[in-house]
Design a protein around this motif. Sequence first.
Motif, PDB file in Angstrom:
ATOM      1  N   GLN A   1     116.066  16.092-147.262  1.00 11.38           N
ATOM      2  CA  GLN A   1     116.626  17.207-148.015  1.00 11.38           C
ATOM      3  C   GLN A   1     117.258  16.765-149.330  1.00 11.38           C
ATOM      4  O   GLN A   1     117.455  17.569-150.229  1.00 11.38           O
ATOM      5  N   SER A   2     117.579  15.469-149.422  1.00  7.54           N
ATOM      6  CA  SER A   2     118.189  14.961-150.653  1.00  7.54           C
ATOM      7  C   SER A   2     117.180  14.856-151.799  1.00  7.54           C
ATOM      8  O   SER A   2     117.565  14.619-152.946  1.00  7.54           O
ATOM      9  N   GLY A   3     115.893  15.016-151.473  1.00 15.91           N
ATOM     10  CA  GLY A   3     114.875  14.986-152.511  1.00 15.91           C
ATOM     11  C   GLY A   3     114.071  13.706-152.581  1.00 15.91           C
ATOM     12  O   GLY A   3     113.144  13.591-153.393  1.00 15.91           O
ATOM     13  N   LEU A   4     114.401  12.717-151.740  1.00 23.60           N
ATOM     14  CA  LEU A   4     113.643  11.476-151.734  1.00 23.60           C
ATOM     15  C   LEU A   4     112.242  11.725-151.183  1.00 23.60           C
ATOM     16  O   LEU A   4     112.054  12.479-150.232  1.00 23.60           O
ATOM     17  N   HIS A   5     111.258  11.070-151.774  1.00 25.50           N
ATOM     18  CA  HIS A   5     109.876  11.221-151.315  1.00 25.50           C
ATOM     19  C   HIS A   5     109.722  10.519-149.969  1.00 25.50           C
ATOM     20  O   HIS A   5     110.335   9.480-149.722  1.00 25.50           O
ATOM     21  N   HIS A   6     108.872  11.097-149.106  1.00 22.90           N
ATOM     22  CA  HIS A   6     108.748  10.535-147.762  1.00 22.90           C
ATOM     23  C   HIS A   6     108.185   9.113-147.784  1.00 22.90           C
ATOM     24  O   HIS A   6     108.447   8.318-146.871  1.00 22.90           O
ATOM     25  N   LEU A   7     107.440   8.743-148.834  1.00 21.93           N
ATOM     26  CA  LEU A   7     106.938   7.373-148.914  1.00 21.93           C
ATOM     27  C   LEU A   7     108.048   6.382-149.257  1.00 21.93           C
ATOM     28  O   LEU A   7     107.966   5.203-148.899  1.00 21.93           O
ATOM     29  N   GLN A   8     109.087   6.843-149.956  1.00 20.42           N
ATOM     30  CA  GLN A   8     110.254   5.995-150.181  1.00 20.42           C
ATOM     31  C   GLN A   8     110.964   5.717-148.858  1.00 20.42           C
ATOM     32  O   GLN A   8     111.416   4.594-148.599  1.00 20.42           O
ATOM     33  N   VAL A   9     111.056   6.742-148.037  1.00 20.53           N
ATOM     34  CA  VAL A   9     111.655   6.579-146.715  1.00 20.53           C
ATOM     35  C   VAL A   9     110.823   5.603-145.889  1.00 20.53           C
ATOM     36  O   VAL A   9     111.350   4.723-145.203  1.00 20.53           O
ATOM     37  N   PHE A  10     109.498   5.743-145.971  1.00 20.39           N
ATOM     38  CA  PHE A  10     108.603   4.870-145.228  1.00 20.39           C
ATOM     39  C   PHE A  10     108.825   3.410-145.619  1.00 20.39           C
ATOM     40  O   PHE A  10     108.915   2.527-144.755  1.00 20.39           O
ATOM     41  N   THR A  11     108.903   3.139-146.915  1.00 22.00           N
ATOM     42  CA  THR A  11     109.076   1.767-147.387  1.00 22.00           C
ATOM     43  C   THR A  11     110.369   1.158-146.844  1.00 22.00           C
ATOM     44  O   THR A  11     110.389   0.000-146.411  1.00 22.00           O
ATOM     45  N   ALA A  12     111.442   1.936-146.830  1.00 20.09           N
ATOM     46  CA  ALA A  12     112.728   1.443-146.344  1.00 20.09           C
ATOM     47  C   ALA A  12     112.657   1.110-144.850  1.00 20.09           C
ATOM     48  O   ALA A  12     113.190   0.084-144.403  1.00 20.09           O
ATOM     49  N   ILE A  13     111.992   1.950-144.075  1.00 17.82           N
ATOM     50  CA  ILE A  13     111.906   1.718-142.631  1.00 17.82           C
ATOM     51  C   ILE A  13     111.012   0.517-142.332  1.00 17.82           C
ATOM     52  O   ILE A  13     111.317  -0.296-141.453  1.00 17.82           O
ATOM     53  N   VAL A  14     109.912   0.389-143.077  1.00 20.99           N
ATOM     54  CA  VAL A  14     109.043  -0.778-142.899  1.00 20.99           C
ATOM     55  C   VAL A  14     109.818  -2.060-143.189  1.00 20.99           C
ATOM     56  O   VAL A  14     109.723  -3.048-142.450  1.00 20.99           O
ATOM     57  N   ASN A  15     110.594  -2.064-144.268  1.00 20.68           N
ATOM     58  CA  ASN A  15     111.384  -3.251-144.614  1.00 20.68           C
ATOM     59  C   ASN A  15     112.379  -3.591-143.514  1.00 20.68           C
ATOM     60  O   ASN A  15     112.584  -4.770-143.187  1.00 20.68           O
ATOM     61  N   GLN A  16     113.003  -2.573-142.934  1.00 19.89           N
ATOM     62  CA  GLN A  16     113.969  -2.816-141.868  1.00 19.89           C
ATOM     63  C   GLN A  16     113.284  -3.392-140.628  1.00 19.89           C
ATOM     64  O   GLN A  16     113.779  -4.345-140.020  1.00 19.89           O
ATOM     65  N   MET A  17     112.137  -2.837-140.248  1.00 17.30           N
ATOM     66  CA  MET A  17     111.427  -3.335-139.074  1.00 17.30           C
ATOM     67  C   MET A  17     110.897  -4.747-139.315  1.00 17.30           C
ATOM     68  O   MET A  17     110.847  -5.570-138.391  1.00 17.30           O
ATOM     69  N   ARG A  18     110.510  -5.038-140.554  1.00 14.14           N
ATOM     70  CA  ARG A  18     110.083  -6.407-140.881  1.00 14.14           C
ATOM     71  C   ARG A  18     111.238  -7.384-140.703  1.00 14.14           C
ATOM     72  O   ARG A  18     111.062  -8.479-140.139  1.00 14.14           O
ATOM     73  N   LYS A  19     112.427  -7.001-141.149  1.00 16.84           N
ATOM     74  CA  LYS A  19     113.598  -7.867-140.986  1.00 16.84           C
ATOM     75  C   LYS A  19     113.905  -8.106-139.512  1.00 16.84           C
ATOM     76  O   LYS A  19     114.248  -9.223-139.107  1.00 16.84           O
TER      77      LYS A  19
ATOM     78  N   ASP B   1     107.926 -13.104-152.799  1.00 17.49           N
ATOM     79  CA  ASP B   1     107.062 -13.064-151.628  1.00 17.49           C
ATOM     80  C   ASP B   1     107.623 -13.950-150.517  1.00 17.49           C
ATOM     81  O   ASP B   1     107.571 -13.595-149.339  1.00 17.49           O
ATOM     82  N   LYS B   2     108.137 -15.110-150.873  1.00 12.27           N
ATOM     83  CA  LYS B   2     108.701 -16.024-149.875  1.00 12.27           C
ATOM     84  C   LYS B   2     109.992 -15.458-149.298  1.00 12.27           C
ATOM     85  O   LYS B   2     110.250 -15.572-148.100  1.00 12.27           O
ATOM     86  N   GLN B   3     110.808 -14.848-150.143  1.00 18.83           N
ATOM     87  CA  GLN B   3     112.061 -14.267-149.667  1.00 18.83           C
ATOM     88  C   GLN B   3     111.823 -13.170-148.640  1.00 18.83           C
ATOM     89  O   GLN B   3     112.609 -12.988-147.718  1.00 18.83           O
ATOM     90  N   ASP B   4     110.705 -12.456-148.787  1.00 18.28           N
ATOM     91  CA  ASP B   4     110.384 -11.389-147.848  1.00 18.28           C
ATOM     92  C   ASP B   4     110.129 -11.919-146.445  1.00 18.28           C
ATOM     93  O   ASP B   4     110.136 -11.151-145.479  1.00 18.28           O
ATOM     94  N   LEU B   5     109.886 -13.230-146.320  1.00 14.31           N
ATOM     95  CA  LEU B   5     109.628 -13.834-145.018  1.00 14.31           C
ATOM     96  C   LEU B   5     110.824 -14.626-144.493  1.00 14.31           C
ATOM     97  O   LEU B   5     110.732 -15.256-143.437  1.00 14.31           O
TER      98      LEU B   5
END
Length: 239
Positions: free
Chosen positions: A75-93, A170-174
């Motif tokens: 409802q705040s106006g964020l695009h659902h793909l932005q939400v997707f990216t954040a959740i993917v990053n969290q699950m990767r961590k 790229d290395k930091q992401d791992l």
Amino acid sequence: QAFAMLYDMTGFDLRTFSNNLEKLVLYVGERGDIRAEDVAKVLERSKQDPIYELTGAISDRDPVLSMTLLDSVLQSGLHHLQVFTAIVNQMRKLLLAKVFIQSPQGRSWQPGIPYNAFTSRVLPVIKDYDQGLVTVLSQWEEGLYPEDSGVENENKKRGKQKKKKPDRKDKQDLMVAANPKNPYPIYLTLKKADKFGLEELKSLYLELGRTDIKLKRSVRNPRLAWEETIFKICGTKSN
């Protein structure tokens, strides 16, 4: 002053207030008091970034809070793909943290370990673990991207583009601790990773790939795809 700041940054929702208070208790450890600067340091990101609260609720496996926060974020106006990216990053961590926990070095981590003990005993081990990973990646790069001018010249003649080496990002992401100077989020990630099994996290990461396809190709309401995914993440507890 600390209580007033906590209330101002949290609002009247009791569940959120309780969760934030628990974060502060863990953060101060054995010191015995919570100060205004503690509240500002621990909770400021939550205030500025509602997605941070959503990813936290999902990784805590709290479906009710996750769905409430999902509504708020969308409802705040964020695009659902932005939400997707954040959740993917969290699950990767979480996946990277779980791999560390189950590695020989991960024996330094124990569920319920106090924050102060984590910073003194576990964080140095994580730094060494990450450095070993960087070394391995660098060795792989040397094999994949040889500095051979003859090969490069031949590729240019054939119109081939030079392969781009992975950069430091790229290395930091791992890495488990991409920013070891800010250890508290790393501590929370390892605590949350204890709520999952390793094979379970692998499966859920693949499930996010299927969600990505649904979000990009389906004409359905994106919220329906998120409901399915969030309940899959939160609904099955690890053994």
